[in-house]
Motif scaffolding. Structure first.
Motif, PDB file in Angstrom:
ATOM      1  N   TYR A 136       0.781  -1.214   0.042  1.00 32.12           N
ATOM      2  CA  TYR A 136       0.027   0.087  -0.063  1.00 32.12           C
ATOM      3  C   TYR A 136       0.970   1.313   0.037  1.00 32.12           C
ATOM      4  CZ  TYR A 136      -4.026   2.687   1.084  1.00 32.12           C
ATOM      5  OH  TYR A 136      -5.225   3.787   1.040  1.00 32.12           O
ATOM      6  N   ALA A 137       1.879   1.114   0.732  1.00 30.85           N
ATOM      7  CA  ALA A 137       2.835   2.525   1.009  1.00 30.85           C
ATOM      8  C   ALA A 137       3.327   2.642  -0.334  1.00 30.85           C
ATOM      9  CB  ALA A 137       3.856   2.248   2.087  1.00 30.85           C
ATOM     10  N   GLU A 138       3.939   1.623  -1.098  1.00 28.41           N
ATOM     11  CA  GLU A 138       4.529   1.693  -2.570  1.00 28.41           C
ATOM     12  C   GLU A 138       3.632   2.361  -3.583  1.00 28.41           C
ATOM     13  OE1 GLU A 138       5.931  -2.068  -3.882  1.00 28.41           O
ATOM     14  OE2 GLU A 138       7.125  -2.433  -2.137  1.00 28.41           O
ATOM     15  N   TYR A 139       2.562   1.934  -3.415  1.00 27.76           N
ATOM     16  CA  TYR A 139       1.497   2.542  -4.489  1.00 27.76           C
ATOM     17  C   TYR A 139       1.303   4.183  -4.017  1.00 27.76           C
ATOM     18  CZ  TYR A 139      -2.456   3.759  -7.127  1.00 27.76           C
ATOM     19  OH  TYR A 139      -3.386   4.706  -7.905  1.00 27.76           O
ATOM     20  N   ASN A 140       1.204   4.431  -2.816  1.00 25.04           N
ATOM     21  CA  ASN A 140       0.733   5.832  -2.626  1.00 25.04           C
ATOM     22  C   ASN A 140       2.012   6.769  -2.660  1.00 25.04           C
ATOM     23  OD1 ASN A 140      -1.844   4.559  -1.659  1.00 25.04           O
ATOM     24  ND2 ASN A 140      -1.792   6.324   0.000  1.00 25.04           N
ATOM     25  N   LEU A 141       3.183   6.233  -2.555  1.00 30.38           N
ATOM     26  CA  LEU A 141       4.469   7.035  -2.844  1.00 30.38           C
ATOM     27  C   LEU A 141       4.835   7.110  -4.234  1.00 30.38           C
ATOM     28  CD1 LEU A 141       6.415   6.040   0.362  1.00 30.38           C
ATOM     29  CD2 LEU A 141       5.512   8.102  -0.015  1.00 30.38           C
ATOM     30  N   VAL A 142       4.594   6.119  -4.894  1.00 28.21           N
ATOM     31  CA  VAL A 142       4.864   6.136  -6.497  1.00 28.21           C
ATOM     32  C   VAL A 142       4.016   6.692  -7.390  1.00 28.21           C
ATOM     33  CG1 VAL A 142       6.114   4.636  -8.104  1.00 28.21           C
ATOM     34  CG2 VAL A 142       6.770   4.315  -5.903  1.00 28.21           C
ATOM     35  N   TYR A 143       2.773   6.069  -7.270  1.00 31.58           N
ATOM     36  CA  TYR A 143       1.664   6.411  -8.232  1.00 31.58           C
ATOM     37  C   TYR A 143       0.429   7.223  -7.888  1.00 31.58           C
ATOM     38  CZ  TYR A 143       4.390   2.279 -10.016  1.00 31.58           C
ATOM     39  OH  TYR A 143       5.059   1.242 -10.397  1.00 31.58           O
ATOM     40  N   ASP A 144       0.077   7.697  -6.526  1.00 30.73           N
ATOM     41  CA  ASP A 144      -1.186   8.232  -6.392  1.00 30.73           C
ATOM     42  C   ASP A 144      -0.925   9.686  -6.758  1.00 30.73           C
ATOM     43  OD1 ASP A 144      -3.621   8.048  -4.934  1.00 30.73           O
ATOM     44  OD2 ASP A 144      -2.770   9.738  -3.940  1.00 30.73           O
ATOM     45  N   ARG A 145      -2.150  10.031  -7.493  1.00 31.81           N
ATOM     46  CA  ARG A 145      -2.083  11.411  -8.063  1.00 31.81           C
ATOM     47  C   ARG A 145      -2.317  12.486  -6.941  1.00 31.81           C
ATOM     48  NH1 ARG A 145      -6.156  12.027 -13.306  1.00 31.81           N
ATOM     49  NH2 ARG A 145      -4.770  10.932 -14.674  1.00 31.81           N
ATOM     50  N   GLY A 146      -3.125  12.010  -5.875  1.00 35.16           N
ATOM     51  CA  GLY A 146      -3.504  13.117  -4.848  1.00 35.16           C
ATOM     52  C   GLY A 146      -2.147  13.224  -3.939  1.00 35.16           C
ATOM     53  N   THR A 147      -1.337  12.250  -3.703  1.00 34.15           N
ATOM     54  CA  THR A 147      -0.036  12.317  -2.846  1.00 34.15           C
ATOM     55  C   THR A 147       0.757  13.392  -3.869  1.00 34.15           C
ATOM     56  OG1 THR A 147      -0.158  10.172  -2.069  1.00 34.15           O
ATOM     57  CG2 THR A 147       2.013  11.489  -1.928  1.00 34.15           C
ATOM     58  N   LYS A 148       1.080  13.162  -5.073  1.00 31.27           N
ATOM     59  CA  LYS A 148       1.821  13.991  -5.928  1.00 31.27           C
ATOM     60  C   LYS A 148       1.404  15.428  -6.077  1.00 31.27           C
ATOM     61  CE  LYS A 148       3.574  10.343  -9.046  1.00 31.27           C
ATOM     62  NZ  LYS A 148       3.503   9.661 -10.394  1.00 31.27           N
ATOM     63  N   PHE A 149      -0.079  15.659  -6.093  1.00 33.14           N
ATOM     64  CA  PHE A 149      -0.585  17.002  -6.300  1.00 33.14           C
ATOM     65  C   PHE A 149      -0.507  17.703  -4.773  1.00 33.14           C
ATOM     66  CE2 PHE A 149      -4.009  20.108  -5.760  1.00 33.14           C
ATOM     67  CZ  PHE A 149      -3.991  20.792  -6.911  1.00 33.14           C
ATOM     68  N   GLY A 150      -0.702  17.184  -3.741  1.00 35.75           N
ATOM     69  CA  GLY A 150      -0.645  17.726  -2.428  1.00 35.75           C
ATOM     70  C   GLY A 150       0.891  18.138  -2.194  1.00 35.75           C
ATOM     71  N   LEU A 151       1.848  17.260  -2.557  1.00 35.14           N
ATOM     72  CA  LEU A 151       3.138  17.695  -2.193  1.00 35.14           C
ATOM     73  C   LEU A 151       3.605  18.928  -3.151  1.00 35.14           C
ATOM     74  CD1 LEU A 151       4.831  14.204  -1.628  1.00 35.14           C
ATOM     75  CD2 LEU A 151       4.178  16.096   0.245  1.00 35.14           C
ATOM     76  N   ALA A 152       3.240  18.753  -4.482  1.00 37.34           N
ATOM     77  CA  ALA A 152       3.598  19.656  -5.537  1.00 37.34           C
ATOM     78  C   ALA A 152       3.194  21.034  -5.197  1.00 37.34           C
ATOM     79  CB  ALA A 152       3.316  19.190  -6.822  1.00 37.34           C
ATOM     80  N   THR A 153       2.116  21.249  -4.580  1.00 33.91           N
ATOM     81  CA  THR A 153       1.476  22.581  -4.399  1.00 33.91           C
ATOM     82  C   THR A 153       1.497  22.877  -3.015  1.00 33.91           C
ATOM     83  OG1 THR A 153      -0.821  21.369  -3.985  1.00 33.91           O
ATOM     84  CG2 THR A 153      -0.426  22.044  -6.215  1.00 33.91           C
ATOM     85  N   GLY A 154       2.398  22.481  -2.272  1.00 39.54           N
ATOM     86  CA  GLY A 154       2.637  22.938  -0.917  1.00 39.54           C
ATOM     87  C   GLY A 154       1.760  22.854   0.239  1.00 39.54           C
TER      88      GLY A 154
END
Length: 296
Positions: free
Chosen positions: A261-279
């Protein structure tokens, strides 16, 4: 001059907050229910609520939300229910990502507004499945859309639990069109697949993104029903499994599945990527990660 979408934004944001309140109350009630086994002696879990803020480049108000996390409960080992409403200007990286998804006008006007609810629950008993749910609305001056869904992530699979979870989703989607559930189920199967492992992270559910039929009210109603489906889909499964006896081998299987589960959320999840990229608040974005995990 006010944005003609302001009223719609307010409706969506208020709905996500109301759904959050319903889920938090239901989960705390579950913690108060009768528990057997090694977790019975623990105090009933309660959510710790923290305000979150989005960091803007110029220090101006960029929105935020509430991070509600329960740790070490009798049913939930860790569960987070977050809501947020954020806005401002997208940075270059986020603009590029949005443009790649076909969002028009990013170079001309990178303003955005986004609101949503995001939930991930990791359970004490290995027989009780982890679960994820989110719904959201996104707006730019040139486009708007809804997205979200929910999926079940057991480490020990029970066919009847999977059937129940999917049946409730289907019942809530069918009023919006008979072909919608098969489409969103197939989307979830594709989206929650882990390519480097060659397998899905769970037993699926429903998922949609970039939903804009041209009818905002219809798409909002669909998004609400995706949210309404969550508790009746998940709670009966949890109530059935929370007191089952388990072995150390079961717990080991749970920890290994959490690693997946952790691998998926850190590598592929759109929400994780967007949240970190937008501060947005990093702790809130990474709330989905399990408290303990294991890799073989």
């Amino acid at each position: 001059m006010s944005d003609p979408f302001d009223a719609r934004k307010a409706r969506a944001s208020a709905w996500f907050r109301d759904l959050r309140d319903q889920i938090v109350a239901a989960f705390e009630a579950l913690e108060d229910s009768q528990i057997e086994g090694p977790f019975a002696g623990l105090p009933a879990g309660r959510f710790e609520v923290t305000e979150t803020k989005r960091a803007s480049d110029d220090g101006s108000d960029a929105g935020g939300g509430l991070m509600s996390v329960m740790r070490g409960g009798r049913v939930f080992e860790k569960v987070g229910v977050n809501v947020s409403t954020v806005y401002g200007q997208l940075g270059a990286q986020a603009q590029k990502a949005m443009a790649a998804r076909g969002v028009p006008g990013m170079e001309q006007d990178p303003r955005f507004w986004a609101s949503g609810i995001s939930l991930v629950a990791h359970m004490q008993n290995p027989h009780t499945p982890a679960v994820h749910m989110n719904t959201r609305m996104f707006w730019t001056p040139h486009a708007w859309w809804f997205g979200g869904g929910s999926d079940l992530n057991p480490c020990i699979e029970y066919d009847e639990d999977t059937a129940h979870f999917h049946a409730v989703q289907k019942a809530h989607l069918d009023p919006h069109g008979p072909g919608l559930y098969p489409d969103l189920k197939a989307w979830a199967d594709e989206y929650f697949f882990i390519p480097h492992r060659g397998r899905a992270r769970g037993v699926g559910g429903i998922f949609m993104d970039d939903r804009n039929s041209g009818d905002w009210d219809a798409d909002f109603a669909l998004t609400q029903d995706i949210g309404r489906a969550f508790l009746p889909a998940f709670l009966p499964v949890t109530e059935k499994r929370r007191n089952m006896p388990w072995t150390e081998a079961d717990k080991d299987a749970q920890l290994i599945h959490r690693g997946l589960y952790a691998e998926y959320n850190l590598v592929y999840d759109r929400g994780t990527k967007f949240g970190l990229a937008t501060g947005h608040d990093a702790n809130a974005v990474l709330m989905s990660l399990p408290p303990l995990a294991k890799w073989v």
